[in-house]
Motif scaffolding. Sequence first.
Motif, PDB file in Angstrom:
ATOM      1  N   GLU A 120       0.821  -1.398   0.059  1.00  0.00           N
ATOM      2  CA  GLU A 120       0.038   0.056   0.144  1.00  0.00           C
ATOM      3  C   GLU A 120       0.911   1.156   0.042  1.00  0.00           C
ATOM      4  N   ARG A 121       0.498   2.468  -0.872  1.00  0.00           N
ATOM      5  CA  ARG A 121       0.849   3.552  -0.720  1.00  0.00           C
ATOM      6  C   ARG A 121       0.773   4.341   0.910  1.00  0.00           C
ATOM      7  N   PRO A 122       1.931   4.626   1.129  1.00  0.00           N
ATOM      8  CA  PRO A 122       2.041   5.114   2.802  1.00  0.00           C
ATOM      9  C   PRO A 122       1.557   6.545   2.517  1.00  0.00           C
ATOM     10  N   ARG A 123       1.394   6.903   4.188  1.00  0.00           N
ATOM     11  CA  ARG A 123       0.721   8.581   4.209  1.00  0.00           C
ATOM     12  C   ARG A 123       1.905   9.342   3.721  1.00  0.00           C
ATOM     13  N   GLY A 124       3.220   8.794   3.777  1.00  0.00           N
ATOM     14  CA  GLY A 124       4.318   9.900   3.501  1.00  0.00           C
ATOM     15  C   GLY A 124       4.244  10.219   1.999  1.00  0.00           C
ATOM     16  N   ALA A 125       3.637   9.400   1.265  1.00  0.00           N
ATOM     17  CA  ALA A 125       3.458   9.855  -0.157  1.00  0.00           C
ATOM     18  C   ALA A 125       2.307  10.974  -0.411  1.00  0.00           C
ATOM     19  N   LEU A 126       1.689  11.123   0.655  1.00  0.00           N
ATOM     20  CA  LEU A 126       0.579  12.267   0.476  1.00  0.00           C
ATOM     21  C   LEU A 126       0.812  13.582   0.517  1.00  0.00           C
ATOM     22  N   ASN A 127       1.585  13.966   1.380  1.00  0.00           N
ATOM     23  CA  ASN A 127       2.229  15.178   1.741  1.00  0.00           C
ATOM     24  C   ASN A 127       1.065  15.719   2.789  1.00  0.00           C
ATOM     25  N   ILE A 128       0.644  15.138   3.659  1.00  0.00           N
ATOM     26  CA  ILE A 128      -0.763  15.756   4.548  1.00  0.00           C
ATOM     27  C   ILE A 128       0.122  16.207   5.747  1.00  0.00           C
ATOM     28  N   PRO A 129      -0.124  17.633   5.934  1.00  0.00           N
ATOM     29  CA  PRO A 129       0.373  18.115   7.042  1.00  0.00           C
ATOM     30  C   PRO A 129      -0.244  17.731   8.390  1.00  0.00           C
ATOM     31  N   GLY A 130       0.532  18.110   9.673  1.00  0.00           N
ATOM     32  CA  GLY A 130       0.339  17.474  10.985  1.00  0.00           C
ATOM     33  C   GLY A 130       1.003  16.534  11.536  1.00  0.00           C
ATOM     34  N   TYR A 131       0.973  16.271  12.818  1.00  0.00           N
ATOM     35  CA  TYR A 131       1.663  15.616  13.364  1.00  0.00           C
ATOM     36  C   TYR A 131       1.618  13.874  13.117  1.00  0.00           C
ATOM     37  N   ARG A 132       2.073  13.071  13.793  1.00  0.00           N
ATOM     38  CA  ARG A 132       2.166  11.691  13.654  1.00  0.00           C
ATOM     39  C   ARG A 132       1.537  10.854  14.655  1.00  0.00           C
ATOM     40  N   PRO A 133       0.264  11.112  14.922  1.00  0.00           N
ATOM     41  CA  PRO A 133      -0.614  10.865  15.981  1.00  0.00           C
ATOM     42  C   PRO A 133      -0.994   9.162  15.649  1.00  0.00           C
ATOM     43  N   ALA A 134      -1.221   8.393  16.758  1.00  0.00           N
ATOM     44  CA  ALA A 134      -1.802   7.174  16.631  1.00  0.00           C
ATOM     45  C   ALA A 134      -3.195   7.266  16.215  1.00  0.00           C
ATOM     46  N   GLY A 135      -3.370   6.249  15.346  1.00  0.00           N
ATOM     47  CA  GLY A 135      -4.771   6.165  14.697  1.00  0.00           C
ATOM     48  C   GLY A 135      -4.778   6.203  13.394  1.00  0.00           C
ATOM     49  N   ILE A 136      -3.708   6.390  12.649  1.00  0.00           N
ATOM     50  CA  ILE A 136      -3.601   6.322  11.123  1.00  0.00           C
ATOM     51  C   ILE A 136      -3.148   4.999  10.694  1.00  0.00           C
ATOM     52  N   TYR A 137      -3.560   4.529   9.823  1.00  0.00           N
ATOM     53  CA  TYR A 137      -3.416   2.992   9.403  1.00  0.00           C
ATOM     54  C   TYR A 137      -3.733   3.048   7.794  1.00  0.00           C
ATOM     55  N   SER A 138      -2.911   2.095   7.235  1.00  0.00           N
ATOM     56  CA  SER A 138      -3.479   1.814   5.976  1.00  0.00           C
ATOM     57  C   SER A 138      -4.484   0.941   6.209  1.00  0.00           C
ATOM     58  N   ALA A 139      -5.349   0.863   4.918  1.00  0.00           N
ATOM     59  CA  ALA A 139      -6.589   0.225   4.994  1.00  0.00           C
ATOM     60  C   ALA A 139      -6.325  -1.121   5.286  1.00  0.00           C
ATOM     61  N   GLY A 140      -5.176  -1.947   4.568  1.00  0.00           N
ATOM     62  CA  GLY A 140      -4.911  -3.439   4.573  1.00  0.00           C
ATOM     63  C   GLY A 140      -4.334  -3.645   5.906  1.00  0.00           C
ATOM     64  N   THR A 141      -3.630  -2.685   6.637  1.00  0.00           N
ATOM     65  CA  THR A 141      -3.027  -3.025   7.940  1.00  0.00           C
ATOM     66  C   THR A 141      -4.243  -2.961   8.888  1.00  0.00           C
ATOM     67  N   ALA A 142      -5.416  -2.310   8.731  1.00  0.00           N
ATOM     68  CA  ALA A 142      -6.668  -2.452   9.621  1.00  0.00           C
ATOM     69  C   ALA A 142      -7.164  -3.569   9.234  1.00  0.00           C
ATOM     70  N   GLN A 143      -7.246  -4.086   8.119  1.00  0.00           N
ATOM     71  CA  GLN A 143      -7.924  -5.195   7.790  1.00  0.00           C
ATOM     72  C   GLN A 143      -7.216  -6.412   8.558  1.00  0.00           C
ATOM     73  N   ARG A 144      -6.002  -6.512   8.303  1.00  0.00           N
ATOM     74  CA  ARG A 144      -5.065  -7.394   9.130  1.00  0.00           C
ATOM     75  C   ARG A 144      -5.566  -7.464  10.674  1.00  0.00           C
TER      76      ARG A 144
END
Length: 418
Positions: A120-144
């Motif tokens: 899966e393409r990670p968050r780093g490829a999206l250039n979304i500003p903000g901190y790196r808090p808990a609670g952000i997952y790729s959909a495949g990781t959440a599925q697992r």
Amino acid sequence: MNTYDIVIIGAGPAGLAAAIAAKEAGVDDVLVIERDSVPGGILNQCIHNGFGLHTFREELTGPEYAARFLSRAGELGVAIRLSTMVLSLSNERVLTVTSRERGVEQLRARAVILAMGCRERPRGALNIPGYRPAGIYSAGTAQRLVNLEGFLPGREVVILGSGDIGLIMARRMTLEGAHVRCVAELLPYSGGLKRNIVQCLHDYGIPLLLSHTVVDIHGRERLEGVTLAEVGADRKPVPGSEKYIPCDTLLLSVGLLPENELSEGAEVMLDRVTGGPAVNESLETNVPGIFACGNVLHVHDLVDYVSEEAARAGKAAARFVRGGTPKSTRVVKLTGRDGVRYTVPQTVRPAAMGESVVVRFRVANPYYGKYLSCYVDGKRISHRKKPIMAPGEMESFTLTREALGESAQEVVFCVEEE
């Protein structure tokens, strides 16, 4: 150094189907290498149904679909080495592998089939500003986490991206008791299958916000919310359209990338559009004896097509090992233009293709009531009206050797108005 006739990297749906086809074609010395502790690949965490409609004419879950192939592989005596990582692959088909039991060793193969799948393409490829808090997952990781480990990542969920995994996880999180606030999609159309949009979003009343994206992430330790904004035709946020949505979980379903680090190490030529190897009609790369199939070649929409394609690669590798691949000096180039993004394969050798070959491709945008055309050296040989064509669903065309004649040099696929 141990030598094998065929070594297959990956024991997911592509690797298993390729191994079975190679065995059935008469090659006994087949080894499948899998880095996970169990075979089956991504299918093991896909507990929803919808698999096998083309292959078995019945609806199966992912584990059930994998079990069918594992059973057949067991009957044929396919050797599968688990918990083993391939560190490198050379263009002379020498693999460096490591495992806890055997340490680091080298294997030589007469043919190699790449079946590593995609990531899966990670968050780093999206250039979304903000901190790196808990609670952000790729959909495949959440599925697992949900399906295999019994862990629910959060209760208030926003999903960015409407690929099939994101759509399926919208339904899955809802069934587990979470509240999915919305699915946001940057493009003006969904990247998933139509049936998943209906069954996973519409049936559960989950909003699909097209032409929207996440422009800010709130929270330092734990995700507290996201800011969504509408995007214009240039895919940039429209000022004044921002909307804050409180949530504790953000799932990212923003595209898949073929796993081709090993391919690059073996000097395999990659297609700039698919991100996978460029192959011929036998699914052989520019490096003789190295074949590719499944999502490492190009991202598929249905696993049934992965299995079908992998069987072709397995049979072709078996022919290569036995020295049965016809020599051919004429190579016909396949390209997509005017709405067709790419083709797989990228080239065909008429002398080696048999009576026909299936060409798969995706269109660049949704098209309604348009024509899908095929040209051979500028002469149109096919002109089919299609009610709908969408980027989320692969198209296919059966190209015959007869259509190529004795001198064809180029085949072009395109979308036309009439």
